[in-house]
Design a protein around this motif. Structure first.
Motif, PDB file in Angstrom:
ATOM      1  N   THR A   1       4.254  -1.712   9.006  1.00 29.17           N
ATOM      2  CA  THR A   1       5.270  -0.687   8.781  1.00 29.17           C
ATOM      3  C   THR A   1       4.619   0.675   8.939  1.00 29.17           C
ATOM      4  O   THR A   1       5.184   1.590   9.530  1.00 29.17           O
ATOM      5  CB  THR A   1       5.845  -0.829   7.357  1.00 29.17           C
ATOM      6  OG1 THR A   1       6.333  -2.145   7.215  1.00 29.17           O
ATOM      7  CG2 THR A   1       6.957   0.163   7.103  1.00 29.17           C
TER       8      THR A   1
ATOM      9  N   LYS B   1       0.831  -1.211   0.000  1.00 34.51           N
ATOM     10  CA  LYS B   1       0.000   0.000   0.000  1.00 34.51           C
ATOM     11  C   LYS B   1       0.861   1.255   0.000  1.00 34.51           C
ATOM     12  O   LYS B   1       0.631   2.177  -0.773  1.00 34.51           O
ATOM     13  CB  LYS B   1      -0.914   0.024   1.243  1.00 34.51           C
ATOM     14  CG  LYS B   1      -1.906  -1.108   1.309  1.00 34.51           C
ATOM     15  CD  LYS B   1      -2.796  -1.005   2.554  1.00 34.51           C
ATOM     16  CE  LYS B   1      -2.032  -1.112   3.857  1.00 34.51           C
ATOM     17  NZ  LYS B   1      -1.323  -2.398   4.010  1.00 34.51           N
TER      18      LYS B   1
ATOM     19  N   GLU C   1       6.212  -1.417  -7.010  1.00 32.24           N
ATOM     20  CA  GLU C   1       7.650  -1.240  -6.840  1.00 32.24           C
ATOM     21  C   GLU C   1       8.284  -0.684  -8.121  1.00 32.24           C
ATOM     22  O   GLU C   1       9.103   0.232  -8.074  1.00 32.24           O
ATOM     23  CB  GLU C   1       8.272  -2.597  -6.509  1.00 32.24           C
ATOM     24  CG  GLU C   1       9.525  -2.519  -5.699  1.00 32.24           C
ATOM     25  CD  GLU C   1       9.880  -3.899  -5.147  1.00 32.24           C
ATOM     26  OE1 GLU C   1       9.980  -4.001  -3.924  1.00 32.24           O
ATOM     27  OE2 GLU C   1      10.037  -4.836  -5.933  1.00 32.24           O
TER      28      GLU C   1
ATOM     29  N   THR D   1       3.949   1.567  -0.840  1.00 31.37           N
ATOM     30  CA  THR D   1       4.744   1.655  -2.064  1.00 31.37           C
ATOM     31  C   THR D   1       3.899   2.277  -3.174  1.00 31.37           C
ATOM     32  O   THR D   1       4.351   3.177  -3.891  1.00 31.37           O
ATOM     33  CB  THR D   1       5.222   0.243  -2.478  1.00 31.37           C
ATOM     34  OG1 THR D   1       5.828  -0.394  -1.354  1.00 31.37           O
ATOM     35  CG2 THR D   1       6.231   0.315  -3.610  1.00 31.37           C
TER      36      THR D   1
HETATM   37  N1  LIG Z   1       7.788  -7.851  -5.749  1.00 29.93           N
HETATM   38  C1  LIG Z   1       7.139  -6.775  -5.377  1.00 29.93           C
HETATM   39  N2  LIG Z   1       7.256  -6.305  -4.112  1.00 29.93           N
HETATM   40  C2  LIG Z   1       6.577  -5.188  -3.793  1.00 29.93           C
HETATM   41  C3  LIG Z   1       5.744  -4.497  -4.711  1.00 29.93           C
HETATM   42  N3  LIG Z   1       5.187  -3.437  -4.076  1.00 29.93           N
HETATM   43  C4  LIG Z   1       5.673  -3.453  -2.828  1.00 29.93           C
HETATM   44  N4  LIG Z   1       6.504  -4.492  -2.640  1.00 29.93           N
HETATM   45  C5  LIG Z   1       7.230  -4.826  -1.418  1.00 29.93           C
HETATM   46  O1  LIG Z   1       6.311  -5.242  -0.415  1.00 29.93           O
HETATM   47  C6  LIG Z   1       6.785  -4.878   0.880  1.00 29.93           C
HETATM   48  C7  LIG Z   1       5.719  -4.156   1.653  1.00 29.93           C
HETATM   49  O2  LIG Z   1       5.520  -2.890   1.061  1.00 29.93           O
HETATM   50  P1  LIG Z   1       4.785  -1.701   1.852  1.00 29.93           P
HETATM   51  O3  LIG Z   1       4.494  -0.657   0.822  1.00 29.93           O
HETATM   52  O4  LIG Z   1       5.521  -1.319   3.066  1.00 29.93           O
HETATM   53  O5  LIG Z   1       3.436  -2.463   2.261  1.00 29.93           O
HETATM   54  P2  LIG Z   1       2.183  -1.924   3.115  1.00 29.93           P
HETATM   55  O6  LIG Z   1       0.990  -2.608   2.547  1.00 29.93           O
HETATM   56  O7  LIG Z   1       2.159  -0.447   3.166  1.00 29.93           O
HETATM   57  O8  LIG Z   1       2.510  -2.557   4.546  1.00 29.93           O
HETATM   58  P3  LIG Z   1       1.987  -2.072   6.001  1.00 29.93           P
HETATM   59  O9  LIG Z   1       2.198  -0.612   6.129  1.00 29.93           O
HETATM   60  O10 LIG Z   1       2.852  -2.847   6.931  1.00 29.93           O
HETATM   61  O11 LIG Z   1       0.559  -2.477   6.079  1.00 29.93           O
HETATM   62  C8  LIG Z   1       8.043  -4.044   0.638  1.00 29.93           C
HETATM   63  O12 LIG Z   1       9.177  -4.873   0.824  1.00 29.93           O
HETATM   64  C9  LIG Z   1       7.911  -3.626  -0.800  1.00 29.93           C
HETATM   65  O13 LIG Z   1       9.156  -3.383  -1.422  1.00 29.93           O
HETATM   66  C10 LIG Z   1       5.642  -5.015  -6.045  1.00 29.93           C
HETATM   67  O14 LIG Z   1       4.942  -4.495  -6.906  1.00 29.93           O
HETATM   68  N5  LIG Z   1       6.368  -6.158  -6.298  1.00 29.93           N
END
Ligand SMILES: Nc1nc2c(ncn2[C@@H]2O[C@H](COP(=O)(O)OP(=O)(O)OP(=O)(O)O)[C@@H](O)[C@H]2O)c(=O)[nH]1
Ligand SMILES: [Mg+2]
Length: 398
Positions: free
Chosen positions: A33, A13, A253, A15
């Motif tokens: 995070t 999310k 990403e 990202t």
């Molecule tokens: N392979 C891959 N990894 C990704 C992608 N988008 C995000 N990630 C990875 O997923 C992990 C979690 O990303 P965050 O953006 O912190 O996820 P979040 O959903 O905000 O997580 P919380 O805040 O903990 O709920 C990180 O290591 C990112 O680099 C993607 O499109 N592909």
């Protein structure tokens, strides 16, 4: 206009949010995070009408790049939700109230099936993202049902005594959730509830009502993220299983890397594009070159990173927004200071001319006489529905 980015922990999310806003909120490969909500501004693309006039425009709120206007859209990134959040699991529902103003939800899921419901990494394909589409809805429903249910019976009896309309009562209880009264009418029609006696509604009735209301008033779209670790066949099958909730495969990403590389002038890339170009190959390090090579593969497979497409699909299809251009001079398309097409406004499709006048300024709405179409120069009545890309002058009493 505001879009909430929601989903379970660790799916990407933040990202996706960072990619859309070019902000820098923390991201990491473990759950929770994000510990507090973040607000930012993304943008959706529409063609700018300025070439029709053969002059450049003078954008105020929405920049114009090569004939494309980038119209701002608010975004909110919230901490991840887990099943049972409404009972306090994970970080609970604490931050959902920051989504009250959201007009719709962009739900990020891990299309590669390698994140558990609690956000812990697991072998690819071991988790089914269709599950979280279902339980996330249940959590959002529980949240709205809870807001609705606070001291419900007593307040409902009050309305029964006063003889007030049940729709107004429900609307008032949900103020702040930015739900239009019409949506409440529509949701009530979907359920055979006793409108004269809301105090008799059981909890299950309120939950059913909250579910209909959310489906009507807060559209959802799924970003099937981490698609770089999935395949078009897998996301295609997922799309069928979560129907009618629409799905756009994304690689947040890759989008973030490209936007940052573009900002650093390492590549030429416009969000949404199917390609990018290295600007100065000699300036790139070996790891950077490798990363860009991988992204090229992703773009070749998927057509784009999907991130811009997901936001635009949310805003234009799900939220049925259009962009219109209010001007003060319908011939030159300028404001009083001679700026060409200074404003680009997101409004619901078919917005009546007078409602646009109110959006520009309350006085303009109140003193509205007529609008004038900037292309045909015809007068438009107060209730005339505006269409996408309309250039409109509002004529008001002064
Ligand atoms: N392979 C891959 N990894 C990704 C992608 N988008 C995000 N990630 C990875 O997923 C992990 C979690 O990303 P965050 O953006 O912190 O996820 P979040 O959903 O905000 O997580 P919380 O805040 O903990 O709920 C990180 O290591 C990112 O680099 C993607 O499109 N592909
Ligand atoms: Mg996060």
């Amino acid at each position: 206009m505001e879009v909430g980015v929601v989903g379970k922990p660790n799916v990407g999310k933040s990202t996706l949010f960072n990619a859309l806003t070019l902000l820098d909120v923390p991201m990491a490969p473990y759950p929770f995070t994000t510990l507090a909500p973040h607000k930012g501004v993304g943008a959706v693309r529409v063609p700018c009408p300025h070439p029709e006039k053969g002059t450049a425009c003078t954008p105020g709120n929405a920049r114009c790049v090569d004939g494309t206007r980038w119209v701002p859209v608010g975004l909110v990134d919230v901490p991840g939700l887990v099943p049972g959040a409404h009972e306090g699991k994970g970080l609970g529902h604490r931050f959902l109230d920051d989504l009250r103003a959201a007009d719709g939800f962009l739900q990020v899921v891990d299309a590669s099936g390698s994140t558990t419901a609690e956000g812990v990494l697991a072998p690819a394909g071991s988790q089914d993202p269709a599950d979280e589409v279902q339980w996330l809805e249940d959590e959002l429903v529980a949240w709205v049902a809870e807001i609705l249910g606070r001291d419900f019976e007593r307040s409902a009896r009050g309305v029964e005594l006063d003889g007030g309309a049940v729709e107004d009562f429900l609307h008032a209880r949900l103020t702040g959730l930015s739900i239009p009264l019409a949506a409440i009418h529509q949701a009530l029609r979907a359920h055979p509830l006793d409108r004269a006696r809301p105090s008799t509604w059981a909890t299950a009735d309120r939950v059913a009502f909250a579910r209909s209301l959310l489906r009507i008033a807060k559209p959802r779209l799924v970003a099937a993220n981490k698609c770089d670790r999935s395949s078009p066949a897998t996301t295609g099958a997922l799309a069928e299983r979560i129907d009618p909730v629409p799905l756009v495969p994304t690689c947040a990403e890759a989008e973030l890397t490209l936007r940052r590389a573009s900002r650093a002038q390492l590549v030429t890339y416009r969000p949404g594009d199917a390609t990018f170009a290295e600007r100065d190959a000699a300036a790139l390090s070996a790891p950077q070159r490798r990363a860009l090579g991988e992204i090229r593969q992703i773009l070749a497979t998927w057509g784009s990173t999907g991130v811009q497409a997901a936001l635009e699909s949310m805003v234009f299809q799900r939220l049925r927004q259009i962009v219109v251009f209010p001007v003060e001079d319908e011939t030159r398309w300028t404001d009083s200071r001679g700026r060409v097409l200074p404003d680009a406004f997101l409004v619901p499709a078919d917005t009546p001319a007078r409602a646009l006048a109110y959006r520009v300024h309350t006085d303009l709405g109140e003193q509205f006489i007529r609008a004038i179409d900037g292309r045909t120069h015809r007068a438009l009545a107060a209730d005339h529905p505006l269409s996408a890309g309309a250039v409109v002058r509002i004529v008001a009493r002064r």
